[in-house]
Write an enzyme that holds these catalytic residues in place. Sequence first.
Site, PDB file in Angstrom:
ATOM      1  CG  ASN A 189      -1.792   1.080   1.465  1.00  0.00           C
ATOM      2  OD1 ASN A 189      -2.429   1.599   0.391  1.00  0.00           O
ATOM      3  ND2 ASN A 189      -1.729   1.771   2.585  1.00  0.00           N
TER       4      ASN A 189
ATOM      5  CG  HIS B 199      -1.072   6.450   4.500  1.00  0.00           C
ATOM      6  ND1 HIS B 199      -2.479   6.479   4.248  1.00  0.00           N
ATOM      7  CD2 HIS B 199      -0.881   7.342   5.381  1.00  0.00           C
ATOM      8  CE1 HIS B 199      -3.023   7.233   5.174  1.00  0.00           C
ATOM      9  NE2 HIS B 199      -2.059   7.703   5.884  1.00  0.00           N
TER      10      HIS B 199
ATOM     11  CB  SER C  40       4.922   5.291   4.351  1.00  0.00           C
ATOM     12  OG  SER C  40       5.149   6.264   5.113  1.00  0.00           O
TER      13      SER C  40
ATOM     14  CG  ASP D  54      -3.385   3.854   6.239  1.00  0.00           C
ATOM     15  OD1 ASP D  54      -3.448   3.240   4.846  1.00  0.00           O
ATOM     16  OD2 ASP D  54      -4.192   4.909   6.415  1.00  0.00           O
TER      17      ASP D  54
HETATM   18  C1  GAR Z   1      -2.795   8.929  -2.823  1.00  0.00           C
HETATM   19  O1  GAR Z   1      -2.321   9.974  -2.241  1.00  0.00           O
HETATM   20  C2  GAR Z   1      -2.534   7.764  -1.956  1.00  0.00           C
HETATM   21  O2  GAR Z   1      -1.435   7.653  -1.162  1.00  0.00           O
HETATM   22  C3  GAR Z   1      -3.899   7.834  -1.018  1.00  0.00           C
HETATM   23  O3  GAR Z   1      -4.809   8.055  -1.776  1.00  0.00           O
HETATM   24  C4  GAR Z   1      -4.278   8.882  -2.986  1.00  0.00           C
HETATM   25  C5  GAR Z   1      -4.869   8.205  -4.143  1.00  0.00           C
HETATM   26  O4  GAR Z   1      -4.398   8.539  -5.495  1.00  0.00           O
HETATM   27  N1  GAR Z   1      -4.046   6.567  -0.200  1.00  0.00           N
HETATM   28  C6  GAR Z   1      -4.314   6.537   0.984  1.00  0.00           C
HETATM   29  O5  GAR Z   1      -4.950   7.450   1.514  1.00  0.00           O
HETATM   30  C7  GAR Z   1      -4.572   5.199   1.658  1.00  0.00           C
HETATM   31  N2  GAR Z   1      -4.848   5.231   3.062  1.00  0.00           N
HETATM   32  P1  GAR Z   1      -4.541   8.167  -6.786  1.00  0.00           P
HETATM   33  O6  GAR Z   1      -5.735   7.504  -7.008  1.00  0.00           O
HETATM   34  O7  GAR Z   1      -4.477   9.473  -7.742  1.00  0.00           O
HETATM   35  O8  GAR Z   1      -3.326   7.269  -6.763  1.00  0.00           O
END
Ligand code: GAR
Length: 213
Positions: A101, A103, A130, A139
Amino acid sequence: MISGRGSNMASLIAACEGKDYPADIVGVISNRQDALGLSVAAQAGIPTLVVDHSDFERREDFDAELTRRLEAFEADLVCLAGFMRLLTDGFVSQWHDKLINIHPSLLPAFKGLDPHTRALAMGIKITGCSVHFVRVELDSGPIIAQAAVPVFTGDTEETLSARVLAVEHKLYPHALALVASGRARAVGERVVIDDDDPVDTQLFSPPTKTNTV
Ligand code: GAR
């Protein structure tokens, strides 16, 4: 697996197109039909499918369908890229050390939703992103790679998330390459990396105010 925009997924697709990159994307699964990333993946020639969580009464059944589909893709690793559903303990155990994942915080800080809003409210000066192996707690799990990003006075959720996202797009392909090549692996609750190289870290050194969003 994605739920929305899929910009991290796009960065992995682009990396996998590289000649010596040690992974291929065999498929993209979204839990939402309207995820923008689906068309991005399809345009890149990647098989896509939707497993809509709202079609399942029980989380276990949704997750079992995900596993069936992932096995049909013959996936060795599963990358969560903005996949915004909690996964059951059973799914996480089934994909132990194969589920990754990203985050947008320096874990273990700011787990969960709205990490940038909370980081700004706390006045922290350095945040980041991360990539980690997934464990049952949200997470959490052994950290594969992290990158630091400065927080500037006057940042908003929009400016900070854009600055972090730009770094996420470098960090995730780097972390996946470490795992897919076998250089990084979980040993208990830590990740060990063969031939740790400081150059890897410099790649992600914090942008300065003038060369960033
Ligand atoms: C990203 O910033 C990712 O790190 C976050 O969601 C966004 C997705 O953007 N993920 C989380 O918060 C997971 N807990 P994307 O769809 O453009 O990749």
